[in-house]
Each structure stands twice: as C-alpha cells, then as structure tokens.
Motif scaffolding. Structure first.
Motif, PDB file in Angstrom:
ATOM      1  N   GLN A  12       0.831  -1.204   0.000  1.00 13.74           N
ATOM      2  CA  GLN A  12       0.000   0.000   0.000  1.00 13.74           C
ATOM      3  C   GLN A  12       0.863   1.250   0.000  1.00 13.74           C
ATOM      4  O   GLN A  12       0.598   2.215  -0.734  1.00 13.74           O
ATOM      5  CB  GLN A  12      -0.934   0.008   1.217  1.00 13.74           C
ATOM      6  CG  GLN A  12      -1.840   1.231   1.275  1.00 13.74           C
ATOM      7  CD  GLN A  12      -2.750   1.207   2.489  1.00 13.74           C
ATOM      8  OE1 GLN A  12      -2.647   0.325   3.343  1.00 13.74           O
ATOM      9  NE2 GLN A  12      -3.646   2.173   2.577  1.00 13.74           N
ATOM     10  N   VAL A  13       1.919   1.235   0.813  1.00 16.85           N
ATOM     11  CA  VAL A  13       2.810   2.395   0.886  1.00 16.85           C
ATOM     12  C   VAL A  13       3.585   2.575  -0.413  1.00 16.85           C
ATOM     13  O   VAL A  13       3.676   3.680  -0.963  1.00 16.85           O
ATOM     14  CB  VAL A  13       3.786   2.249   2.073  1.00 16.85           C
ATOM     15  CG1 VAL A  13       4.851   3.328   2.035  1.00 16.85           C
ATOM     16  CG2 VAL A  13       3.026   2.305   3.387  1.00 16.85           C
ATOM     17  N   ARG A  14       4.133   1.476  -0.930  1.00 13.15           N
ATOM     18  CA  ARG A  14       4.993   1.587  -2.106  1.00 13.15           C
ATOM     19  C   ARG A  14       4.219   1.829  -3.390  1.00 13.15           C
ATOM     20  O   ARG A  14       4.807   2.225  -4.397  1.00 13.15           O
ATOM     21  CB  ARG A  14       5.843   0.328  -2.251  1.00 13.15           C
ATOM     22  CG  ARG A  14       6.797   0.099  -1.105  1.00 13.15           C
ATOM     23  CD  ARG A  14       7.680   1.268  -0.857  1.00 13.15           C
ATOM     24  NE  ARG A  14       8.627   1.504  -1.945  1.00 13.15           N
ATOM     25  CZ  ARG A  14       9.454   2.526  -1.992  1.00 13.15           C
ATOM     26  NH1 ARG A  14       9.459   3.432  -1.024  1.00 13.15           N
ATOM     27  NH2 ARG A  14      10.287   2.683  -3.004  1.00 13.15           N
ATOM     28  N   SER A  15       2.916   1.588  -3.394  1.00 13.08           N
ATOM     29  CA  SER A  15       2.113   1.848  -4.591  1.00 13.08           C
ATOM     30  C   SER A  15       1.799   3.321  -4.730  1.00 13.08           C
ATOM     31  O   SER A  15       1.343   3.772  -5.787  1.00 13.08           O
ATOM     32  CB  SER A  15       0.807   1.047  -4.552  1.00 13.08           C
ATOM     33  OG  SER A  15      -0.019   1.475  -3.481  1.00 13.08           O
ATOM     34  N   GLN A  16       2.030   4.091  -3.666  1.00 11.99           N
ATOM     35  CA  GLN A  16       1.768   5.526  -3.719  1.00 11.99           C
ATOM     36  C   GLN A  16       2.887   6.211  -4.497  1.00 11.99           C
ATOM     37  O   GLN A  16       4.060   6.041  -4.202  1.00 11.99           O
ATOM     38  CB  GLN A  16       1.693   6.114  -2.309  1.00 11.99           C
ATOM     39  CG  GLN A  16       0.549   5.532  -1.474  1.00 11.99           C
ATOM     40  CD  GLN A  16       0.611   5.997  -0.035  1.00 11.99           C
ATOM     41  OE1 GLN A  16       1.529   6.700   0.346  1.00 11.99           O
ATOM     42  NE2 GLN A  16      -0.365   5.596   0.744  1.00 11.99           N
ATOM     43  N   THR A  17       2.497   6.993  -5.494  1.00 18.56           N
ATOM     44  CA  THR A  17       3.486   7.704  -6.290  1.00 18.56           C
ATOM     45  C   THR A  17       3.444   9.194  -6.006  1.00 18.56           C
ATOM     46  O   THR A  17       4.124   9.979  -6.646  1.00 18.56           O
ATOM     47  CB  THR A  17       3.245   7.481  -7.793  1.00 18.56           C
ATOM     48  OG1 THR A  17       1.913   7.900  -8.124  1.00 18.56           O
ATOM     49  CG2 THR A  17       3.410   6.023  -8.139  1.00 18.56           C
TER      50      THR A  17
END
Length: 249
Positions: free
Chosen positions: A221-226
């Motif tokens: 969830q965190v790493r999918s945020q751009t």
C-alpha cells in the motif's frame, strides 16, 4: 548484511537454509500481487531467524545502553543524510516544492543542527518530502510489480529491487572515506534502524494475525503511492537497511 552477522556454526547455517527450503512449499492460491508467495514466506522465515539470532539482540542492547537523546541524534543524523537523496529524487520527479524543502532541510540541519544531529528544520516547520528511486520510477509510470522478500533486507517489490543499486549509490554513506569509517556508519545505521522498529515488532508478535500478510499488505500500500510522501518522523522509514559495506582495502 554480513558485517553484522558473526561466524555461525555450520549446523546453524544448515538450519537456516532448511527453514528457507521448508517455507517454499507451493501456496495453493497465492495473492495476485504476490505470485512468489511460496519463496517469499520461506525467505521471511529465514530473515526472522537471522533477526532473532543477531539483529534484534544487538538492537535491544543498543536501545538499553544508549540514552534516548543520543539515539534521537543518531536517527536525525541518518535522516539528514537521507534528505540528500530525497532532494535528488524530488528533482527527478519535477517536484519543486519537495526539492526545495529537502534542500532547505539538509542545509539548515547540517549547518545549524550540528551536522544533522539536531532536527532544526522540523522545528522551523520545514516538512520532510521523503523519496527514493523506486518511487521516482513509480512517478513515471513504472508499476510496483510483484511483492518480493529480499535476504536480510526484507520486504520489497520487483520495481524497488531494480532500483536498489541506484539507491545504494545515492546513499551518502557510500562516499565516506576511509572504508573503516564507512563500514562503522553502515553498522550504526543498521542497528539504529532495527532499534527504531522494536516497538512495532512487539505489536506484531503479540497480535493474533498473519504477520506475513499484514506486512505485505501495508508495504504494498505504501509503495504503490506515487505521490508526495511527507514525513516528519525519520523513524517512519519504509526504505531498506543500509547496503553491505565494502571490505577494507
């Protein structure tokens, strides 16, 4: 990071390898985001054993022996170094606000915060815009790819794994000389990072849930945020531990 791992008996090493292999039993219906779940669970078990045998005891001793203000100073110091790489990635993402804030944070904390030991920038309201090369790739449309657990380094994705060599080169510590000082900084950063996670690991250990699935879901969830990742707490770091140091020459 082998510089933190003492020479283990051959039986212990064989036991750790057996744990990885035993965890590679095929998962019947893996999560679509986690097609390597069989391998990932085995590697997670291996990492947990390394953590229990080496990293956690060292981090616990560090937390008990070093006063809280000193640990805060160490955390601020490494966060200030991280702001240098965040500045570069904010520039690469064409984010002028994030780049300006990162640039100001580094200068304020370096010159007025005793080399970054004091987080003067946060006191002045200058926000941290944390970025890395994996997020830069995401900003330009590169998907995260499948979830992937790396040896010792832990949770990652295919995109972040590809970006890892660039992030390692962007680590300011990599450019410290002599090598002995560089290795000492790597070790201190790794121990401090693990000590900052002791409370979170206790919560996970006590909770009645699948730690693997919980960690994977939060991480993805965190790493999918751009978008812009603003954080004022340097301990809230979703990045990897410092890379393995170079041998002394």
């Amino acid at each position: 990071m082998t510089f933190l791992i003492p020479r283990l008996p051959a039986r212990a090493l064989l036991g750790l390898c057996a744990l990885v292999l035993s965890g590679c039993a095929t998962v019947a219906q893996p999560d679509p985001r986690d097609p390597f779940e069989s391998y990932n669970r085995g590697m997670t078990s291996f990492n947990e054993q390394v953590d229990a045998m080496v990293l956690k005891p060292v981090a616990t001793a560090y937390q008990e022996a070093v006063p809280s203000p000193v640990r805060t100073g160490v955390r601020n110091f490494f966060a200030n170094l991280g702001d240098v790489w965040s500045f570069v990635n904010n520039v690469l993402q064409f984010k002028p606000e994030g780049a300006a804030s990162s640039f100001m944070r580094v200068n304020v904390n370096t010159f007025f915060g005793l080399g970054g030991v004091l987080d003067v920038a946060s006191e002045l309201g200058i926000e941290r815009h944390k970025q890395d090369f994996g997020l830069t790739l995401g900003h330009w449309g590169v998907p995260t790819g499948p979830y992937l657990v790396l040896p010792v380094l832990g949770p990652s994705t295919v995109r972040d794994t590809v970006a890892l060599p660039v992030d390692m080169r962007g680590n300011v510590v990599r450019h410290v000389d002599p090598v002995s000082s560089r290795n000492s900084l790597y070790a201190l950063g790794a121990v401090d990072a693990r000590a900052n996670l002791l409370r979170a690991s206790r919560v996970l250990d006590d909770a009645a849930l699948d730690k693997y699935s919980f960690t994977r879901d939060v991480f993805l969830q965190v790493r999918s945020q751009t978008g812009d990742t603003r954080r004022d707490d340097p301990a809230a770091d979703d990045g990897v531990l410092p890379p393995e140091p170079e041998p002394a020459r």
